[in-house]
Design a protein around this motif. Structure first.
Motif, PDB file in Angstrom:
ATOM      1  N   LEU A 143       0.860  -1.181   0.000  1.00  0.00           N
ATOM      2  CA  LEU A 143       0.000   0.000   0.000  1.00  0.00           C
ATOM      3  C   LEU A 143       0.897   1.231   0.000  1.00  0.00           C
ATOM      4  CD1 LEU A 143      -3.037   0.722   0.230  1.00  0.00           C
ATOM      5  CD2 LEU A 143      -2.729   0.760   2.689  1.00  0.00           C
ATOM      6  N   VAL A 144       0.790   2.065  -1.045  1.00  0.00           N
ATOM      7  CA  VAL A 144       1.679   3.219  -1.152  1.00  0.00           C
ATOM      8  C   VAL A 144       0.984   4.549  -0.902  1.00  0.00           C
ATOM      9  CG1 VAL A 144       3.416   2.103  -2.595  1.00  0.00           C
ATOM     10  CG2 VAL A 144       1.480   3.239  -3.680  1.00  0.00           C
ATOM     11  N   ALA A 145      -0.350   4.585  -0.976  1.00  0.00           N
ATOM     12  CA  ALA A 145      -1.075   5.829  -0.704  1.00  0.00           C
ATOM     13  C   ALA A 145      -2.527   5.526  -0.396  1.00  0.00           C
ATOM     14  CB  ALA A 145      -0.990   6.795  -1.882  1.00  0.00           C
ATOM     15  N   VAL A 146      -3.075   6.316   0.504  1.00  0.00           N
ATOM     16  CA  VAL A 146      -4.499   6.222   0.855  1.00  0.00           C
ATOM     17  C   VAL A 146      -5.043   7.639   0.906  1.00  0.00           C
ATOM     18  CG1 VAL A 146      -6.158   5.545   2.619  1.00  0.00           C
ATOM     19  CG2 VAL A 146      -4.168   4.103   2.196  1.00  0.00           C
ATOM     20  N   PHE A 147      -6.171   7.849   0.240  1.00  0.00           N
ATOM     21  CA  PHE A 147      -6.811   9.162   0.212  1.00  0.00           C
ATOM     22  C   PHE A 147      -8.240   9.032   0.704  1.00  0.00           C
ATOM     23  CE2 PHE A 147      -3.640   9.196  -3.120  1.00  0.00           C
ATOM     24  CZ  PHE A 147      -2.999  10.402  -2.915  1.00  0.00           C
ATOM     25  N   SER A 148      -8.654   9.944   1.547  1.00  0.00           N
ATOM     26  CA  SER A 148     -10.036  10.011   2.000  1.00  0.00           C
ATOM     27  C   SER A 148     -10.871  10.616   0.880  1.00  0.00           C
ATOM     28  CB  SER A 148     -10.095  10.881   3.251  1.00  0.00           C
ATOM     29  OG  SER A 148     -11.408  11.126   3.620  1.00  0.00           O
ATOM     30  N   CYS A 149     -11.996   9.958   0.553  1.00  0.00           N
ATOM     31  CA  CYS A 149     -12.848  10.429  -0.550  1.00  0.00           C
ATOM     32  C   CYS A 149     -14.172  11.008  -0.080  1.00  0.00           C
ATOM     33  CB  CYS A 149     -13.148   9.289  -1.507  1.00  0.00           C
ATOM     34  SG  CYS A 149     -11.714   8.702  -2.385  1.00  0.00           S
ATOM     35  N   GLY A 150     -14.656  10.566   1.065  1.00  0.00           N
ATOM     36  CA  GLY A 150     -15.938  11.050   1.546  1.00  0.00           C
ATOM     37  C   GLY A 150     -16.728   9.951   2.223  1.00  0.00           C
ATOM     38  N   PRO A 151     -17.920  10.283   2.687  1.00  0.00           N
ATOM     39  CA  PRO A 151     -18.708   9.342   3.476  1.00  0.00           C
ATOM     40  C   PRO A 151     -19.489   8.299   2.675  1.00  0.00           C
ATOM     41  CG  PRO A 151     -19.828  11.445   3.370  1.00  0.00           C
ATOM     42  CD  PRO A 151     -18.509  11.625   2.672  1.00  0.00           C
ATOM     43  N   ARG A 174     -19.896   5.477  -0.700  1.00  0.00           N
ATOM     44  CA  ARG A 174     -19.205   4.634  -1.683  1.00  0.00           C
ATOM     45  C   ARG A 174     -19.251   5.289  -3.065  1.00  0.00           C
ATOM     46  NH1 ARG A 174     -17.483  -0.266  -1.495  1.00  0.00           N
ATOM     47  NH2 ARG A 174     -18.693  -0.848   0.338  1.00  0.00           N
ATOM     48  N   SER A 175     -20.351   5.946  -3.385  1.00  0.00           N
ATOM     49  CA  SER A 175     -20.473   6.552  -4.717  1.00  0.00           C
ATOM     50  C   SER A 175     -19.419   7.634  -4.942  1.00  0.00           C
ATOM     51  CB  SER A 175     -21.879   7.102  -4.949  1.00  0.00           C
ATOM     52  OG  SER A 175     -22.168   8.147  -4.064  1.00  0.00           O
ATOM     53  N   GLU A 176     -19.090   8.399  -3.919  1.00  0.00           N
ATOM     54  CA  GLU A 176     -18.040   9.419  -4.060  1.00  0.00           C
ATOM     55  C   GLU A 176     -16.700   8.760  -4.364  1.00  0.00           C
ATOM     56  OE1 GLU A 176     -18.385  13.002  -1.231  1.00  0.00           O
ATOM     57  OE2 GLU A 176     -19.483  11.393  -0.223  1.00  0.00           O
ATOM     58  N   ALA A 177     -16.386   7.706  -3.635  1.00  0.00           N
ATOM     59  CA  ALA A 177     -15.116   7.002  -3.830  1.00  0.00           C
ATOM     60  C   ALA A 177     -15.055   6.345  -5.205  1.00  0.00           C
ATOM     61  CB  ALA A 177     -14.917   5.967  -2.729  1.00  0.00           C
ATOM     62  N   LEU A 178     -16.152   5.732  -5.636  1.00  0.00           N
ATOM     63  CA  LEU A 178     -16.178   5.080  -6.945  1.00  0.00           C
ATOM     64  C   LEU A 178     -16.032   6.097  -8.072  1.00  0.00           C
ATOM     65  CD1 LEU A 178     -18.936   2.364  -6.479  1.00  0.00           C
ATOM     66  CD2 LEU A 178     -16.487   1.996  -6.843  1.00  0.00           C
ATOM     67  N   LYS A 179     -16.635   7.258  -7.906  1.00  0.00           N
ATOM     68  CA  LYS A 179     -16.523   8.310  -8.917  1.00  0.00           C
ATOM     69  C   LYS A 179     -15.059   8.710  -9.110  1.00  0.00           C
ATOM     70  CE  LYS A 179     -17.874  13.094  -9.709  1.00  0.00           C
ATOM     71  NZ  LYS A 179     -18.516  14.268  -9.125  1.00  0.00           N
ATOM     72  N   ILE A 180     -14.337   8.883  -8.011  1.00  0.00           N
ATOM     73  CA  ILE A 180     -12.925   9.268  -8.082  1.00  0.00           C
ATOM     74  C   ILE A 180     -12.088   8.110  -8.631  1.00  0.00           C
ATOM     75  CG2 ILE A 180     -10.904   9.932  -6.724  1.00  0.00           C
ATOM     76  CD1 ILE A 180     -12.937  11.434  -4.866  1.00  0.00           C
ATOM     77  N   GLU A 181     -12.366   6.891  -8.149  1.00  0.00           N
ATOM     78  CA  GLU A 181     -11.629   5.715  -8.639  1.00  0.00           C
ATOM     79  C   GLU A 181     -11.785   5.579 -10.152  1.00  0.00           C
ATOM     80  OE1 GLU A 181     -11.762   0.842  -8.414  1.00  0.00           O
ATOM     81  OE2 GLU A 181     -12.897   1.990  -6.933  1.00  0.00           O
ATOM     82  N   ARG A 182     -13.007   5.692 -10.641  1.00  0.00           N
ATOM     83  CA  ARG A 182     -13.251   5.583 -12.091  1.00  0.00           C
ATOM     84  C   ARG A 182     -12.514   6.670 -12.866  1.00  0.00           C
ATOM     85  NH1 ARG A 182     -19.096   4.720 -10.788  1.00  0.00           N
ATOM     86  NH2 ARG A 182     -19.289   2.473 -10.569  1.00  0.00           N
TER      87      ARG A 182
END
Length: 101
Positions: A47-55, A57-65
């Protein structure tokens, strides 16, 4: 809280991005699952980096995509740099403090 995480396979020198509520548990899954997935071929992962995306799953998936659609190793290498300051689409990311070192 949901997170975007970046894994690195030192043996194959490739990166993988994903999102999860618990990136540390996901790292364990990537390194131990019996299923035939992309990540099983390139073990072991770190694991080289972890970023907080929000509360949500949809917010995190949007950024991941968005990150995956860029198909950019340069972007990922920039993101894992401790000096990286997100802007533009990535501005909502916040590096989890204990992943800086």
């Amino acid at each position: 809280m949901f997170y975007l995480y970046v894994l690195h396979s030192p043996e194959f020198n490739i990166y993988y991005t994903g999102s999860s509520e618990d990136p540390w548990a996901r790292l364990l899954q990537h390194n131990t699952t019996d299923k035939n997935t992309f990540t099983t071929k390139y073990r072991p992962w770190i694991l080289v980096a972890v970023f907080s995306c929000g509360p949500t799953r949809s917010e995190a998936l949007k950024i991941e995509r968005w990150v995956k659609q860029q198909k950019s190793r340069k972007l990922i290498e920039k993101m894992i740099d401790p000096e990286f300051v997100p802007d533009g689409t990535l501005a909502q990311l916040v590096r989890v403090p204990h992943m800086r070192d």
